[in-house]
Design a protein around this motif. Sequence first.
Motif, mmCIF file in Angstrom:
data_model
loop_
_atom_site.group_PDB
_atom_site.id
_atom_site.type_symbol
_atom_site.label_atom_id
_atom_site.label_comp_id
_atom_site.label_asym_id
_atom_site.label_seq_id
_atom_site.Cartn_x
_atom_site.Cartn_y
_atom_site.Cartn_z
ATOM 1 N N ALA A 175 -29.857 -39.121 33.600
ATOM 2 C CA ALA A 175 -29.764 -38.425 34.771
ATOM 3 C C ALA A 175 -28.414 -39.424 35.557
ATOM 4 C CB ALA A 175 -31.202 -38.231 35.360
ATOM 5 N N LEU A 176 -28.673 -40.717 35.482
ATOM 6 C CA LEU A 176 -27.156 -41.827 36.527
ATOM 7 C C LEU A 176 -25.405 -40.723 36.238
ATOM 8 C CD1 LEU A 176 -29.639 -44.605 36.388
ATOM 9 C CD2 LEU A 176 -29.824 -42.683 38.056
ATOM 10 N N ALA A 177 -25.889 -40.856 34.899
ATOM 11 C CA ALA A 177 -24.922 -40.133 34.762
ATOM 12 C C ALA A 177 -24.238 -38.987 34.885
ATOM 13 C CB ALA A 177 -24.033 -40.499 33.341
ATOM 14 N N ALA A 178 -25.342 -38.181 35.384
ATOM 15 C CA ALA A 178 -25.239 -36.773 34.853
ATOM 16 C C ALA A 178 -25.072 -36.843 36.812
ATOM 17 C CB ALA A 178 -26.203 -35.942 34.365
ATOM 18 N N ILE A 179 -25.567 -37.375 37.906
ATOM 19 C CA ILE A 179 -25.399 -37.197 38.395
ATOM 20 C C ILE A 179 -24.110 -37.992 39.787
ATOM 21 C CG2 ILE A 179 -27.300 -38.486 41.118
ATOM 22 C CD1 ILE A 179 -29.388 -37.768 39.568
ATOM 23 N N ASP A 180 -24.020 -38.268 39.571
ATOM 24 C CA ASP A 180 -22.361 -39.193 39.599
ATOM 25 C C ASP A 180 -21.511 -37.894 39.180
ATOM 26 O OD1 ASP A 180 -20.693 -41.110 40.007
ATOM 27 O OD2 ASP A 180 -20.045 -40.918 37.681
ATOM 28 N N VAL A 181 -21.525 -37.413 38.107
ATOM 29 C CA VAL A 181 -20.601 -36.085 37.804
ATOM 30 C C VAL A 181 -20.426 -35.371 38.877
ATOM 31 C CG1 VAL A 181 -20.183 -34.607 36.224
ATOM 32 C CG2 VAL A 181 -20.305 -37.125 35.289
ATOM 33 N N PHE A 182 -21.890 -34.706 39.171
ATOM 34 C CA PHE A 182 -22.484 -33.501 40.104
ATOM 35 C C PHE A 182 -21.161 -34.368 41.201
ATOM 36 C CE2 PHE A 182 -26.120 -33.139 37.425
ATOM 37 C CZ PHE A 182 -25.495 -31.321 36.984
ATOM 38 N N GLU A 183 -21.674 -35.568 41.566
ATOM 39 C CA GLU A 183 -21.072 -36.275 42.897
ATOM 40 C C GLU A 183 -19.906 -36.440 43.323
ATOM 41 O OE1 GLU A 183 -25.070 -37.568 45.845
ATOM 42 O OE2 GLU A 183 -24.294 -39.214 44.103
ATOM 43 N N ASN A 184 -19.127 -36.428 41.800
ATOM 44 C CA ASN A 184 -18.060 -37.354 42.151
ATOM 45 C C ASN A 184 -16.776 -36.551 41.807
ATOM 46 O OD1 ASN A 184 -18.606 -39.618 44.118
ATOM 47 N ND2 ASN A 184 -20.012 -40.392 42.287
ATOM 48 N N ASP A 185 -17.207 -35.683 40.734
ATOM 49 C CA ASP A 185 -15.961 -35.170 39.929
ATOM 50 C C ASP A 185 -16.004 -33.200 40.533
ATOM 51 O OD1 ASP A 185 -16.143 -37.013 39.234
ATOM 52 O OD2 ASP A 185 -16.824 -36.415 36.314
ATOM 53 N N GLY A 186 -16.297 -32.679 41.117
ATOM 54 C CA GLY A 186 -15.641 -31.381 41.724
ATOM 55 C C GLY A 186 -16.325 -30.554 41.339
ATOM 56 N N MET A 187 -18.434 -30.528 41.324
ATOM 57 C CA MET A 187 -18.758 -29.559 40.368
ATOM 58 C C MET A 187 -19.113 -28.560 40.921
ATOM 59 S SD MET A 187 -19.289 -30.306 37.330
ATOM 60 C CE MET A 187 -17.540 -31.136 37.312
ATOM 61 N N LEU A 188 -19.044 -29.237 42.679
ATOM 62 C CA LEU A 188 -19.445 -27.847 43.423
ATOM 63 C C LEU A 188 -18.485 -26.550 43.681
ATOM 64 C CD1 LEU A 188 -21.472 -30.054 46.167
ATOM 65 C CD2 LEU A 188 -22.602 -29.114 44.237
ATOM 66 N N GLU A 189 -17.188 -27.592 43.567
ATOM 67 C CA GLU A 189 -16.377 -27.089 43.739
ATOM 68 C C GLU A 189 -15.861 -25.528 42.638
ATOM 69 O OE1 GLU A 189 -16.321 -30.261 46.945
ATOM 70 O OE2 GLU A 189 -16.715 -30.067 44.342
ATOM 71 N N ARG A 190 -16.032 -26.417 41.877
ATOM 72 C CA ARG A 190 -16.262 -25.278 40.185
ATOM 73 C C ARG A 190 -17.098 -24.662 40.249
ATOM 74 N NH1 ARG A 190 -12.858 -22.373 37.481
ATOM 75 N NH2 ARG A 190 -12.881 -22.795 35.254
ATOM 76 N N ALA A 191 -18.153 -25.115 40.438
ATOM 77 C CA ALA A 191 -18.892 -23.970 40.453
ATOM 78 C C ALA A 191 -18.629 -22.336 41.749
ATOM 79 C CB ALA A 191 -20.790 -24.355 41.007
ATOM 80 N N ARG A 192 -17.701 -22.457 42.532
ATOM 81 C CA ARG A 192 -17.791 -22.134 43.391
ATOM 82 C C ARG A 192 -16.403 -21.234 42.873
ATOM 83 N NH1 ARG A 192 -17.530 -26.393 48.327
ATOM 84 N NH2 ARG A 192 -20.173 -26.060 48.108
#
Length: 453
Positions: A338-355
């Motif tokens: 979970a800590l690794a996944a949260i790091d990805v969500f916050e820092n690897d452009g996930m919000l932009e990719r979802a859009r």
Amino acid sequence: MSSAADTLTETPLGGPTLPQERRLVTSIPGPRSQELLDRKADAVAAGVGHTAPVQAVAAGGGVIVDADGNSLIDLGSGIAVTTIGNAHPKVVAAVQAQVAQFTHTCFMIAPYDSYVSVAEALNRITPGDHAKKSALFNSGAEAVENAVKIARKYTGKQAVVAFDHGYHGRTNLTMALTAKSMPYKSGFGPFASEIYRAPLSYPYRDGLDGGLAAKKAISMIEKQVGADNLAAIIIEPIQGEGGFIVPADGFLPALVEWCRANDVVFIADEIQTGFARTGEMFASDLFGIVPDLITTAKGIAGGLPLAAVTGRSEIMDASHAGGLGGTYGGNPIACAAALAAIDVFENDGMLERAREIEAVLKGRLEDLQAADPRVGDVRGHGAMIAAEFVDPATGEPDAVLTAAVAKASIAQGVIVLTCGTYGNVIRFLPPLSITDDLLHEGMDVVAAALAAS
């Protein structure tokens, strides 16, 4: 037969380096997959179903590879779990490091850092800047059960209101909260008591704006339950299994306001909508609401089993010591993931990719809608998009067409999931690691399946 791993292609946002292609070596199911399905029929309880008739052996990027060498486009993400992509390298590294240290102590016996770090992260990233605390569990249903426990303890009241089309799990209490009978509730009662149901805002079918839909729901709650008896209302900000129903603007804020005025705990079930799935970290952010409690699971740990309840400190602290917990809750391996996944969500452009994925999926589905009146509605946010199929003459749900399109798509190597109270919705939940090329190819297959049905 050569394996899929013989040819390696880098995926865009992490995950195993599998060729990012749809590839049909055999019909689906192939012989090796069919052998597994035959064994499943003999060994696994009949109540445990499956959507795609394959034996998965590898997955990453936007594909799942089966034992026969077929590579299927994944538009389901294990029901919104592998949001950052299957076997993301950061998750893999974190899990490998943790499993070499220790696999279990039980946090209630000998606490460890990763549980506390996950709680701190959830307290920070969930909606609202108030003081929060978290507790970790194993599954979404378990998180929902504990959220209800906490709300009842805090308020001293018992009643709970859920909503039409809602889905909250398969345990006894969560079955009571879930709206749909088949396959989730039929024959499994009696269910937990003091559970009531209110009407949801469903713009495509009720035609109401958010304010009027909220007024209707609140009126029912006040007359049939009573605020003095009500501990909590629980709602998915966007319905999941119920059909990806997006409530009209103003509906959720009105419910939150009413809860605040009547000492009722507002629980947002973000198990399917959470962690960048909708183009925001949480769907509550789309609607400008701040829940008192929020339940999370699915995408939280990159595919490992973990769930949480996060909420206002004074509510979370209402339980006595020992009232919350569980042997495996907050397992150290899942917490590391979970800590690794949260790091990805916050820092690897996930919000932009979802859009970006939303733009592709909505564009393709709206084109289908314009050309085919059987596509009654297209809705959703981020990488959580749905098409509702109807009889164009009457507007009635068409579950037969929906099932046919889904079955034909899977046979051609594209995994899609159906949902909806009436069984007439196809939901698209691709991993955020999928390429645009795979998205378009997957939609080409779905469009061909619709045209042929």
